[in-house]
Motif scaffolding. Sequence first.
Motif, PDB file in Angstrom:
ATOM      1  N   LEU A  33       0.880  -1.154   0.000  1.00  0.00           N
ATOM      2  CA  LEU A  33       0.000   0.000   0.000  1.00  0.00           C
ATOM      3  C   LEU A  33       0.923   1.210   0.000  1.00  0.00           C
ATOM      4  O   LEU A  33       1.562   1.520   0.996  1.00  0.00           O
ATOM      5  CB  LEU A  33      -0.889  -0.005   1.248  1.00  0.00           C
ATOM      6  N   ASP A  34       1.023   1.883  -1.146  1.00  0.00           N
ATOM      7  CA  ASP A  34       2.039   2.913  -1.317  1.00  0.00           C
ATOM      8  C   ASP A  34       1.775   4.102  -0.407  1.00  0.00           C
ATOM      9  O   ASP A  34       0.627   4.406  -0.052  1.00  0.00           O
ATOM     10  CB  ASP A  34       2.086   3.372  -2.780  1.00  0.00           C
ATOM     11  N   GLU A  35       2.862   4.758  -0.028  1.00  0.00           N
ATOM     12  CA  GLU A  35       2.757   5.930   0.823  1.00  0.00           C
ATOM     13  C   GLU A  35       3.984   6.804   0.619  1.00  0.00           C
ATOM     14  O   GLU A  35       5.026   6.336   0.152  1.00  0.00           O
ATOM     15  CB  GLU A  35       2.657   5.518   2.289  1.00  0.00           C
ATOM     16  N   VAL A  36       3.855   8.058   0.990  1.00  0.00           N
ATOM     17  CA  VAL A  36       4.987   8.979   0.947  1.00  0.00           C
ATOM     18  C   VAL A  36       5.844   8.756   2.189  1.00  0.00           C
ATOM     19  O   VAL A  36       5.349   8.824   3.311  1.00  0.00           O
ATOM     20  CB  VAL A  36       4.506  10.454   0.891  1.00  0.00           C
ATOM     21  N   VAL A  37       7.138   8.457   1.973  1.00  0.00           N
ATOM     22  CA  VAL A  37       8.014   8.204   3.118  1.00  0.00           C
ATOM     23  C   VAL A  37       8.988   9.356   3.352  1.00  0.00           C
ATOM     24  O   VAL A  37       9.652   9.408   4.393  1.00  0.00           O
ATOM     25  CB  VAL A  37       8.796   6.888   2.949  1.00  0.00           C
ATOM     26  N   ALA A  38       9.094  10.276   2.389  1.00  0.00           N
ATOM     27  CA  ALA A  38       9.956  11.448   2.594  1.00  0.00           C
ATOM     28  C   ALA A  38       9.545  12.543   1.625  1.00  0.00           C
ATOM     29  O   ALA A  38       9.033  12.272   0.533  1.00  0.00           O
ATOM     30  CB  ALA A  38      11.423  11.085   2.393  1.00  0.00           C
ATOM     31  N   VAL A  39       9.771  13.765   2.048  1.00  0.00           N
ATOM     32  CA  VAL A  39       9.545  14.948   1.210  1.00  0.00           C
ATOM     33  C   VAL A  39      10.830  15.767   1.232  1.00  0.00           C
ATOM     34  O   VAL A  39      11.377  16.042   2.311  1.00  0.00           O
ATOM     35  CB  VAL A  39       8.371  15.803   1.719  1.00  0.00           C
ATOM     36  N   VAL A  40      11.320  16.130   0.059  1.00  0.00           N
ATOM     37  CA  VAL A  40      12.539  16.949  -0.054  1.00  0.00           C
ATOM     38  C   VAL A  40      12.198  18.149  -0.913  1.00  0.00           C
ATOM     39  O   VAL A  40      12.069  18.029  -2.133  1.00  0.00           O
ATOM     40  CB  VAL A  40      13.696  16.151  -0.678  1.00  0.00           C
ATOM     41  N   GLY A  41      12.009  19.299  -0.294  1.00  0.00           N
ATOM     42  CA  GLY A  41      11.556  20.460  -1.043  1.00  0.00           C
ATOM     43  C   GLY A  41      10.205  20.176  -1.658  1.00  0.00           C
ATOM     44  O   GLY A  41       9.245  19.839  -0.955  1.00  0.00           O
ATOM     45  N   LYS A  42      10.119  20.255  -2.975  1.00  0.00           N
ATOM     46  CA  LYS A  42       8.872  19.970  -3.687  1.00  0.00           C
ATOM     47  C   LYS A  42       8.779  18.512  -4.134  1.00  0.00           C
ATOM     48  O   LYS A  42       7.789  18.117  -4.761  1.00  0.00           O
ATOM     49  CB  LYS A  42       8.760  20.871  -4.920  1.00  0.00           C
ATOM     50  N   ASN A  43       9.787  17.724  -3.846  1.00  0.00           N
ATOM     51  CA  ASN A  43       9.852  16.352  -4.347  1.00  0.00           C
ATOM     52  C   ASN A  43       9.472  15.342  -3.270  1.00  0.00           C
ATOM     53  O   ASN A  43       9.883  15.478  -2.110  1.00  0.00           O
ATOM     54  CB  ASN A  43      11.273  16.050  -4.841  1.00  0.00           C
ATOM     55  N   ILE A  44       8.714  14.342  -3.676  1.00  0.00           N
ATOM     56  CA  ILE A  44       8.317  13.293  -2.731  1.00  0.00           C
ATOM     57  C   ILE A  44       9.026  11.986  -3.066  1.00  0.00           C
ATOM     58  O   ILE A  44       9.461  11.760  -4.196  1.00  0.00           O
ATOM     59  CB  ILE A  44       6.792  13.068  -2.743  1.00  0.00           C
TER      60      ILE A  44
END
Length: 455
Positions: A33-44
Amino acid sequence: MTMKKTFSILTLSFVITLFAWGQETEQRPQTILDEVVAVVGKNIILQSDIETQYLQYRMQGYIEGSSSTIKCDILKKVIFQKLLLNQADIDSIVVSPVQVEQELDRRFRYYISQFGSQEKLEEYYHKPVDQFKEEMREMIGEQILQQDVQSEITKNVTITPKEIKAFYKAMPADSLPLINTSYEVAEIVKKPPISTAEKLKVKEKLLTLRNRILKGESFSTLAILYSEDPGSAKKGGELGMYGRGELYPEFEAVAYGLKEGEISGIVETEAGYHIIQMIEKKDNFINVRHILLRPKISPIELQKAANYLDSIRVLIVSDSISFKMAALKFSDGQNRFNDGLIINPNSGNAKFQAEELDPKVFYVIDKLKIGEVSNAVSYTTDDNKEAYRLLKLVNKTAPHKANMKQDYDIIQKATINKKKQEVIDEWVKIRAAKTYIHISDKYSNCSYFDIWQSK
Protein backbone atom coordinates in the motif's frame (compact mmCIF):
# COMPACT_ATOMS: atom_id res chain seq x y z
CA MET A 1 29.65 -6.33 0.51
CA THR A 2 27.39 -3.64 1.95
CA MET A 3 25.99 -0.57 0.29
CA LYS A 4 28.11 2.59 0.50
CA LYS A 5 27.17 4.82 3.39
CA THR A 6 28.17 8.02 1.57
CA PHE A 7 26.63 9.72 -1.41
CA SER A 8 28.05 8.08 -4.48
CA ILE A 9 29.19 10.50 -7.14
CA LEU A 10 26.60 10.43 -9.88
CA THR A 11 27.65 9.93 -13.48
CA LEU A 12 25.68 8.73 -16.46
CA SER A 13 26.86 5.25 -15.52
CA PHE A 14 24.78 5.46 -12.34
CA VAL A 15 21.75 5.08 -14.56
CA ILE A 16 19.67 2.03 -13.87
CA THR A 17 20.58 -0.73 -16.32
CA LEU A 18 18.08 -1.89 -18.85
CA PHE A 19 18.00 -5.22 -17.08
CA ALA A 20 17.13 -3.61 -13.79
CA TRP A 21 14.54 -1.38 -15.42
CA GLY A 22 12.94 -4.39 -17.11
CA GLN A 23 12.82 -6.21 -13.82
CA GLU A 24 11.46 -3.14 -12.07
CA THR A 25 8.55 -2.71 -14.46
CA GLU A 26 7.78 -6.42 -14.43
CA GLN A 27 8.29 -7.10 -10.72
CA ARG A 28 7.32 -3.84 -9.02
CA PRO A 29 5.83 -4.89 -5.68
CA GLN A 30 2.10 -5.24 -6.10
CA THR A 31 1.06 -5.85 -2.51
CA ILE A 32 2.48 -2.67 -0.97
CA LEU A 33 0.00 0.00 0.00
CA ASP A 34 2.04 2.91 -1.32
CA GLU A 35 2.76 5.93 0.82
CA VAL A 36 4.99 8.98 0.95
CA VAL A 37 8.01 8.20 3.12
CA ALA A 38 9.96 11.45 2.59
CA VAL A 39 9.55 14.95 1.21
CA VAL A 40 12.54 16.95 -0.05
CA GLY A 41 11.56 20.46 -1.04
CA LYS A 42 8.87 19.97 -3.69
CA ASN A 43 9.85 16.35 -4.35
CA ILE A 44 8.32 13.29 -2.73
CA ILE A 45 9.74 9.80 -2.21
CA LEU A 46 7.38 6.83 -2.21
CA GLN A 47 7.70 3.57 -0.33
CA SER A 48 7.46 1.75 -3.66
CA ASP A 49 10.61 3.59 -4.83
CA ILE A 50 12.52 2.17 -1.87
CA GLU A 51 11.06 -1.34 -2.22
CA THR A 52 11.86 -1.48 -5.94
CA GLN A 53 15.50 -0.56 -5.41
CA TYR A 54 15.75 -2.97 -2.49
CA LEU A 55 14.48 -5.77 -4.72
CA GLN A 56 17.03 -4.88 -7.40
CA TYR A 57 19.82 -4.87 -4.82
CA ARG A 58 18.94 -8.36 -3.62
CA MET A 59 18.54 -9.62 -7.20
CA GLN A 60 22.11 -8.53 -7.95
CA GLY A 61 23.29 -11.12 -5.43
CA TYR A 62 24.03 -8.95 -2.40
CA ILE A 63 23.09 -10.87 0.74
CA GLU A 64 24.81 -8.90 3.50
CA GLY A 65 22.98 -6.35 5.62
CA SER A 66 19.56 -6.35 7.21
CA SER A 67 16.61 -5.10 5.18
CA SER A 68 16.18 -2.07 7.47
CA THR A 69 19.83 -1.03 7.12
CA ILE A 70 19.80 -1.40 3.34
CA LYS A 71 16.54 0.51 3.01
CA CYS A 72 17.98 3.33 5.12
CA ASP A 73 20.93 3.48 2.73
CA ILE A 74 18.60 3.48 -0.26
CA LEU A 75 16.48 6.27 1.18
CA LYS A 76 19.63 8.31 1.89
CA LYS A 77 20.71 7.94 -1.75
CA VAL A 78 17.27 8.92 -3.04
CA ILE A 79 17.15 11.97 -0.73
CA PHE A 80 20.49 13.02 -2.23
CA GLN A 81 19.04 12.70 -5.73
CA LYS A 82 16.01 14.77 -4.73
CA LEU A 83 18.28 17.43 -3.22
CA LEU A 84 19.98 17.68 -6.61
CA LEU A 85 16.57 18.03 -8.31
CA ASN A 86 15.58 20.66 -5.78
CA GLN A 87 18.77 22.59 -6.54
CA ALA A 88 18.07 22.34 -10.27
CA ASP A 89 14.68 23.94 -9.60
CA ILE A 90 16.26 26.73 -7.54
CA ASP A 91 18.88 27.40 -10.22
CA SER A 92 16.25 27.19 -13.01
CA ILE A 93 18.16 24.40 -14.73
CA VAL A 94 15.97 22.70 -17.33
CA VAL A 95 16.34 19.76 -19.67
CA SER A 96 14.69 20.03 -23.06
CA PRO A 97 12.62 17.17 -24.53
CA VAL A 98 15.18 17.01 -27.34
CA GLN A 99 18.00 16.33 -24.84
CA VAL A 100 15.96 13.56 -23.23
CA GLU A 101 15.12 12.02 -26.59
CA GLN A 102 18.73 12.19 -27.68
CA GLU A 103 19.88 10.45 -24.50
CA LEU A 104 17.20 7.77 -24.87
CA ASP A 105 18.28 7.15 -28.45
CA ARG A 106 21.93 6.94 -27.40
CA ARG A 107 21.23 4.43 -24.67
CA PHE A 108 19.00 2.26 -26.77
CA ARG A 109 21.57 2.16 -29.56
CA TYR A 110 23.89 0.69 -26.93
CA TYR A 111 21.28 -1.70 -25.52
CA ILE A 112 20.38 -2.95 -28.99
CA SER A 113 24.05 -3.49 -29.85
CA GLN A 114 24.39 -5.65 -26.72
CA PHE A 115 21.41 -7.83 -27.69
CA GLY A 116 22.36 -7.97 -31.37
CA SER A 117 19.11 -6.52 -32.69
CA GLN A 118 16.05 -4.56 -31.63
CA GLU A 119 13.92 -7.66 -32.14
CA LYS A 120 16.00 -9.71 -29.69
CA LEU A 121 15.79 -6.98 -27.07
CA GLU A 122 12.02 -6.69 -27.45
CA GLU A 123 11.60 -10.46 -27.41
CA TYR A 124 13.63 -10.78 -24.20
CA TYR A 125 11.56 -8.20 -22.33
CA HIS A 126 8.24 -8.82 -24.12
CA LYS A 127 8.01 -5.09 -24.67
CA PRO A 128 8.53 -2.77 -27.68
CA VAL A 129 11.33 -0.19 -27.53
CA ASP A 130 8.84 2.68 -27.85
CA GLN A 131 7.10 1.53 -24.66
CA PHE A 132 10.44 1.23 -22.86
CA LYS A 133 11.32 4.79 -23.88
CA GLU A 134 7.99 6.14 -22.71
CA GLU A 135 8.40 4.48 -19.30
CA MET A 136 11.99 5.73 -18.94
CA ARG A 137 11.51 9.27 -20.28
CA GLU A 138 10.82 10.97 -16.93
CA MET A 139 13.60 9.07 -15.19
CA ILE A 140 16.12 10.02 -17.86
CA GLY A 141 15.14 13.70 -17.61
CA GLU A 142 15.69 13.66 -13.86
CA GLN A 143 19.02 11.92 -14.19
CA ILE A 144 20.29 14.50 -16.68
CA LEU A 145 19.26 17.27 -14.28
CA GLN A 146 21.01 15.53 -11.38
CA GLN A 147 24.14 15.07 -13.45
CA ASP A 148 24.14 18.74 -14.49
CA VAL A 149 23.83 19.93 -10.89
CA GLN A 150 26.53 17.59 -9.63
CA SER A 151 28.90 18.61 -12.43
CA GLU A 152 28.40 22.21 -11.37
CA ILE A 153 29.17 21.33 -7.74
CA THR A 154 32.43 19.53 -8.57
CA LYS A 155 33.57 21.50 -11.63
CA ASN A 156 36.41 23.26 -9.78
CA VAL A 157 37.85 20.15 -8.12
CA THR A 158 41.48 19.56 -9.10
CA ILE A 159 44.34 17.53 -7.64
CA THR A 160 48.11 17.82 -7.59
CA PRO A 161 50.76 15.08 -7.85
CA LYS A 162 51.45 15.68 -4.17
CA GLU A 163 47.82 14.89 -3.30
CA ILE A 164 47.92 11.71 -5.39
CA LYS A 165 51.05 10.55 -3.57
CA ALA A 166 49.54 11.40 -0.19
CA PHE A 167 46.33 9.52 -1.05
CA TYR A 168 48.33 6.43 -1.99
CA LYS A 169 50.52 6.56 1.14
CA ALA A 170 47.45 6.91 3.37
CA MET A 171 45.93 3.68 2.06
CA PRO A 172 46.59 0.66 4.32
CA ALA A 173 48.54 -2.03 2.51
CA ASP A 174 45.71 -4.52 2.92
CA SER A 175 43.27 -2.04 1.34
CA LEU A 176 45.18 -1.61 -1.91
CA PRO A 177 43.08 -3.03 -4.76
CA LEU A 178 44.24 -6.06 -6.71
CA ILE A 179 44.89 -5.12 -10.34
CA ASN A 180 44.19 -7.94 -12.78
CA THR A 181 46.47 -8.86 -15.67
CA SER A 182 46.58 -6.00 -18.14
CA TYR A 183 47.66 -5.87 -21.76
CA GLU A 184 49.04 -3.15 -24.01
CA VAL A 185 48.62 -3.82 -27.72
CA ALA A 186 49.77 -1.97 -30.82
CA GLU A 187 48.70 -2.44 -34.44
CA ILE A 188 49.69 -1.71 -38.01
CA VAL A 189 46.59 -1.48 -40.18
CA LYS A 190 46.14 -1.96 -43.91
CA LYS A 191 42.80 -0.96 -45.41
CA PRO A 192 42.44 -2.40 -48.92
CA PRO A 193 41.35 0.10 -51.59
CA ILE A 194 37.93 -0.04 -53.20
CA SER A 195 37.89 -0.05 -56.99
CA THR A 196 36.46 2.90 -58.96
CA ALA A 197 34.11 0.50 -60.75
CA GLU A 198 32.67 -0.69 -57.41
CA LYS A 199 32.13 2.89 -56.24
CA LEU A 200 30.32 3.81 -59.46
CA LYS A 201 28.14 0.71 -59.16
CA VAL A 202 27.04 1.71 -55.64
CA LYS A 203 26.37 5.33 -56.64
CA GLU A 204 24.21 4.25 -59.58
CA LYS A 205 22.16 1.97 -57.32
CA LEU A 206 21.72 4.78 -54.79
CA LEU A 207 20.63 7.23 -57.52
CA THR A 208 18.07 4.68 -58.69
CA LEU A 209 16.66 4.44 -55.17
CA ARG A 210 16.56 8.24 -54.88
CA ASN A 211 14.63 8.54 -58.13
CA ARG A 212 12.13 5.92 -56.94
CA ILE A 213 11.55 7.97 -53.77
CA LEU A 214 11.10 11.19 -55.75
CA LYS A 215 8.50 9.40 -57.87
CA GLY A 216 6.47 8.55 -54.78
CA GLU A 217 7.87 5.37 -53.21
CA SER A 218 8.39 5.30 -49.44
CA PHE A 219 11.86 6.24 -48.20
CA SER A 220 11.26 4.10 -45.09
CA THR A 221 10.32 1.01 -47.09
CA LEU A 222 13.34 1.28 -49.38
CA ALA A 223 15.60 1.81 -46.34
CA ILE A 224 14.26 -1.40 -44.78
CA LEU A 225 14.85 -3.27 -48.03
CA TYR A 226 18.21 -1.91 -49.13
CA SER A 227 20.07 0.10 -46.45
CA GLU A 228 23.25 -1.50 -45.15
CA ASP A 229 23.15 0.31 -41.80
CA PRO A 230 21.95 -2.48 -39.48
CA GLY A 231 21.13 -0.07 -36.68
CA SER A 232 18.65 2.06 -38.61
CA ALA A 233 17.49 -0.05 -41.57
CA LYS A 234 14.83 -1.90 -39.56
CA LYS A 235 13.50 1.46 -38.36
CA GLY A 236 13.03 2.70 -41.90
CA GLY A 237 16.43 4.39 -41.87
CA GLU A 238 15.55 6.69 -38.95
CA LEU A 239 18.54 7.65 -36.79
CA GLY A 240 16.85 9.47 -33.91
CA MET A 241 17.87 12.84 -32.48
CA TYR A 242 21.52 13.88 -32.88
CA GLY A 243 23.33 17.10 -32.07
CA ARG A 244 26.12 18.80 -33.97
CA GLY A 245 29.42 16.97 -33.90
CA GLU A 246 27.89 13.53 -33.35
CA LEU A 247 27.61 12.38 -36.97
CA TYR A 248 30.12 12.23 -39.82
CA PRO A 249 31.06 15.84 -40.75
CA GLU A 250 30.13 15.32 -44.41
CA PHE A 251 26.79 13.83 -43.38
CA GLU A 252 26.04 16.70 -40.97
CA ALA A 253 27.01 19.38 -43.48
CA VAL A 254 24.31 18.15 -45.85
CA ALA A 255 21.70 17.04 -43.29
CA TYR A 256 21.52 20.35 -41.43
CA GLY A 257 20.88 22.13 -44.72
CA LEU A 258 17.81 20.06 -45.60
CA LYS A 259 14.22 21.16 -45.13
CA GLU A 260 11.61 18.84 -43.59
CA GLY A 261 10.87 16.01 -46.04
CA GLU A 262 13.66 17.03 -48.44
CA ILE A 263 15.89 14.33 -49.96
CA SER A 264 19.63 14.92 -50.34
CA GLY A 265 21.89 13.94 -53.18
CA ILE A 266 24.55 11.30 -52.64
CA VAL A 267 26.75 11.94 -49.60
CA GLU A 268 30.07 10.15 -49.12
CA THR A 269 31.41 9.41 -45.63
CA GLU A 270 33.83 6.91 -44.12
CA ALA A 271 30.89 4.51 -43.76
CA GLY A 272 29.97 4.56 -47.46
CA TYR A 273 27.43 6.43 -49.59
CA HIS A 274 24.14 7.85 -48.27
CA ILE A 275 20.99 9.60 -49.28
CA ILE A 276 19.30 11.51 -46.46
CA GLN A 277 15.76 12.67 -45.72
CA MET A 278 15.07 15.30 -43.06
CA ILE A 279 12.37 14.29 -40.56
CA GLU A 280 12.57 17.16 -38.07
CA LYS A 281 14.91 19.83 -36.79
CA LYS A 282 14.75 21.27 -33.26
CA ASP A 283 17.29 23.87 -32.19
CA ASN A 284 20.66 22.26 -32.93
CA PHE A 285 19.29 18.72 -33.05
CA ILE A 286 18.12 16.80 -36.09
CA ASN A 287 16.34 13.54 -36.80
CA VAL A 288 16.86 12.12 -40.28
CA ARG A 289 16.38 8.95 -42.28
CA HIS A 290 19.13 7.63 -44.49
CA ILE A 291 19.91 4.79 -46.83
CA LEU A 292 23.51 3.60 -46.65
CA LEU A 293 25.21 1.51 -49.30
CA ARG A 294 28.76 0.27 -48.76
CA PRO A 295 31.16 -0.46 -51.64
CA LYS A 296 32.60 -3.95 -51.31
CA ILE A 297 36.29 -4.79 -51.19
CA SER A 298 37.33 -7.53 -53.59
CA PRO A 299 38.91 -10.75 -52.21
CA ILE A 300 41.97 -10.05 -54.35
CA GLU A 301 42.55 -6.68 -52.67
CA LEU A 302 42.07 -8.25 -49.24
CA GLN A 303 44.73 -10.85 -49.97
CA LYS A 304 47.07 -8.14 -51.24
CA ALA A 305 46.64 -6.31 -47.94
CA ALA A 306 47.47 -9.45 -45.95
CA ASN A 307 50.57 -10.13 -48.07
CA TYR A 308 51.68 -6.50 -47.72
CA LEU A 309 51.50 -6.65 -43.92
CA ASP A 310 53.29 -10.00 -43.79
CA SER A 311 56.16 -8.47 -45.76
CA ILE A 312 56.33 -5.60 -43.25
CA ARG A 313 56.37 -8.14 -40.42
CA VAL A 314 59.44 -9.78 -41.98
CA LEU A 315 61.24 -6.42 -41.89
CA ILE A 316 60.26 -5.88 -38.24
CA VAL A 317 61.28 -9.36 -37.12
CA SER A 318 64.62 -9.05 -38.91
CA ASP A 319 65.25 -5.69 -37.16
CA SER A 320 65.31 -3.85 -40.49
CA ILE A 321 62.74 -1.45 -39.10
CA SER A 322 61.16 -0.88 -35.69
CA PHE A 323 57.46 -1.51 -35.12
CA LYS A 324 57.10 2.16 -34.13
CA MET A 325 58.61 3.40 -37.38
CA ALA A 326 56.69 0.84 -39.45
CA ALA A 327 53.44 1.99 -37.88
CA LEU A 328 54.28 5.60 -38.69
CA LYS A 329 55.27 4.87 -42.31
CA PHE A 330 52.87 2.13 -43.35
CA SER A 331 49.79 1.97 -41.10
CA ASP A 332 46.41 3.27 -42.27
CA GLY A 333 45.26 3.58 -38.64
CA GLN A 334 44.78 6.97 -37.02
CA ASN A 335 46.95 5.76 -34.12
CA ARG A 336 50.04 5.54 -36.36
CA PHE A 337 51.37 8.74 -34.75
CA ASN A 338 51.04 7.10 -31.32
CA ASP A 339 53.27 4.10 -32.03
CA GLY A 340 50.19 2.20 -33.22
CA LEU A 341 48.91 1.78 -29.64
CA ILE A 342 45.26 0.76 -29.30
CA ILE A 343 43.51 2.99 -26.78
CA ASN A 344 41.00 1.62 -24.28
CA PRO A 345 37.84 3.78 -24.67
CA ASN A 346 36.81 2.98 -21.08
CA SER A 347 39.95 4.37 -19.45
CA GLY A 348 41.50 6.60 -22.10
CA ASN A 349 44.86 4.86 -21.76
CA ALA A 350 46.49 1.88 -23.53
CA LYS A 351 45.85 -0.70 -20.81
CA PHE A 352 43.21 -3.40 -21.26
CA GLN A 353 42.04 -6.18 -19.03
CA ALA A 354 41.27 -9.42 -20.84
CA GLU A 355 37.50 -8.90 -20.84
CA GLU A 356 37.90 -5.42 -22.34
CA LEU A 357 39.72 -6.66 -25.42
CA ASP A 358 38.00 -7.78 -28.59
CA PRO A 359 37.91 -11.61 -28.23
CA LYS A 360 39.62 -11.97 -31.63
CA VAL A 361 42.43 -9.68 -30.48
CA PHE A 362 42.82 -11.53 -27.19
CA TYR A 363 42.96 -14.87 -29.01
CA VAL A 364 45.95 -13.61 -31.04
CA ILE A 365 47.94 -11.71 -28.41
CA ASP A 366 47.43 -14.33 -25.70
CA LYS A 367 49.80 -16.56 -27.69
CA LEU A 368 52.47 -13.87 -28.07
CA LYS A 369 55.37 -13.02 -25.81
CA ILE A 370 56.02 -9.39 -24.93
CA GLY A 371 57.50 -7.66 -27.99
CA GLU A 372 56.34 -10.30 -30.48
CA VAL A 373 54.35 -9.40 -33.60
CA SER A 374 51.56 -11.53 -35.07
CA ASN A 375 50.99 -12.49 -38.67
CA ALA A 376 48.42 -10.43 -40.58
CA VAL A 377 44.94 -11.02 -39.14
CA SER A 378 41.62 -9.94 -40.59
CA TYR A 379 39.26 -7.64 -38.73
CA THR A 380 36.40 -5.22 -39.21
CA THR A 381 37.18 -1.53 -38.75
CA ASP A 382 35.06 0.87 -36.69
CA ASP A 383 33.29 1.93 -39.89
CA ASN A 384 32.47 -1.73 -40.73
CA LYS A 385 35.04 -2.23 -43.47
CA GLU A 386 37.15 -5.33 -43.96
CA ALA A 387 40.86 -4.86 -43.33
CA TYR A 388 44.00 -6.59 -42.05
CA ARG A 389 46.43 -5.70 -39.28
CA LEU A 390 49.54 -6.82 -37.47
CA LEU A 391 49.24 -6.99 -33.68
CA LYS A 392 52.11 -6.51 -31.24
CA LEU A 393 51.98 -7.39 -27.54
CA VAL A 394 53.68 -4.28 -26.14
CA ASN A 395 53.34 -5.18 -22.48
CA LYS A 396 51.62 -7.62 -20.15
CA THR A 397 51.50 -7.16 -16.40
CA ALA A 398 50.86 -9.94 -13.90
CA PRO A 399 48.12 -9.53 -11.25
CA HIS A 400 49.44 -7.25 -8.49
CA LYS A 401 48.52 -4.84 -5.74
CA ALA A 402 48.06 -1.29 -7.05
CA ASN A 403 51.26 0.76 -6.99
CA MET A 404 52.36 4.20 -8.14
CA LYS A 405 54.71 2.92 -10.83
CA GLN A 406 52.33 0.66 -12.73
CA ASP A 407 48.93 2.11 -11.85
CA TYR A 408 49.38 5.87 -11.52
CA ASP A 409 46.32 6.63 -13.67
CA ILE A 410 44.10 4.39 -11.52
CA ILE A 411 45.34 5.99 -8.29
CA GLN A 412 44.95 9.46 -9.83
CA LYS A 413 41.33 8.72 -10.69
CA ALA A 414 40.64 7.36 -7.19
CA THR A 415 42.19 10.50 -5.67
CA ILE A 416 40.07 12.96 -7.60
CA ASN A 417 36.94 10.90 -6.99
CA LYS A 418 37.63 10.98 -3.25
CA LYS A 419 38.08 14.75 -3.35
CA LYS A 420 34.88 15.18 -5.36
CA GLN A 421 33.08 12.96 -2.87
CA GLU A 422 34.20 15.19 -0.01
CA VAL A 423 32.89 18.25 -1.86
CA ILE A 424 29.58 16.47 -2.50
CA ASP A 425 29.26 15.41 1.15
CA GLU A 426 29.87 18.97 2.34
CA TRP A 427 27.35 20.32 -0.19
CA VAL A 428 24.73 17.82 1.04
CA LYS A 429 25.30 18.87 4.64
CA ILE A 430 24.73 22.53 3.75
CA ARG A 431 21.76 21.96 1.43
CA ALA A 432 20.03 19.55 3.81
CA ALA A 433 20.10 22.23 6.52
CA LYS A 434 18.51 24.78 4.18
CA THR A 435 15.94 22.51 2.53
CA TYR A 436 12.61 21.33 3.91
CA ILE A 437 13.01 17.61 4.58
CA HIS A 438 10.40 15.41 6.23
CA ILE A 439 11.07 11.70 6.79
CA SER A 440 8.41 9.22 7.86
CA ASP A 441 8.63 7.82 11.38
CA LYS A 442 8.96 4.34 9.92
CA TYR A 443 12.56 5.34 9.07
CA SER A 444 13.29 6.80 12.51
CA ASN A 445 15.95 4.12 13.06
CA CYS A 446 18.07 5.59 10.23
CA SER A 447 21.19 7.37 11.51
CA TYR A 448 20.37 10.61 9.68
CA PHE A 449 16.70 10.81 10.78
CA ASP A 450 17.11 13.44 13.51
CA ILE A 451 19.94 15.29 11.72
CA TRP A 452 18.02 15.93 8.51
CA GLN A 453 14.48 16.18 9.78
CA SER A 454 13.31 19.78 9.42
CA LYS A 455 12.24 21.21 12.75
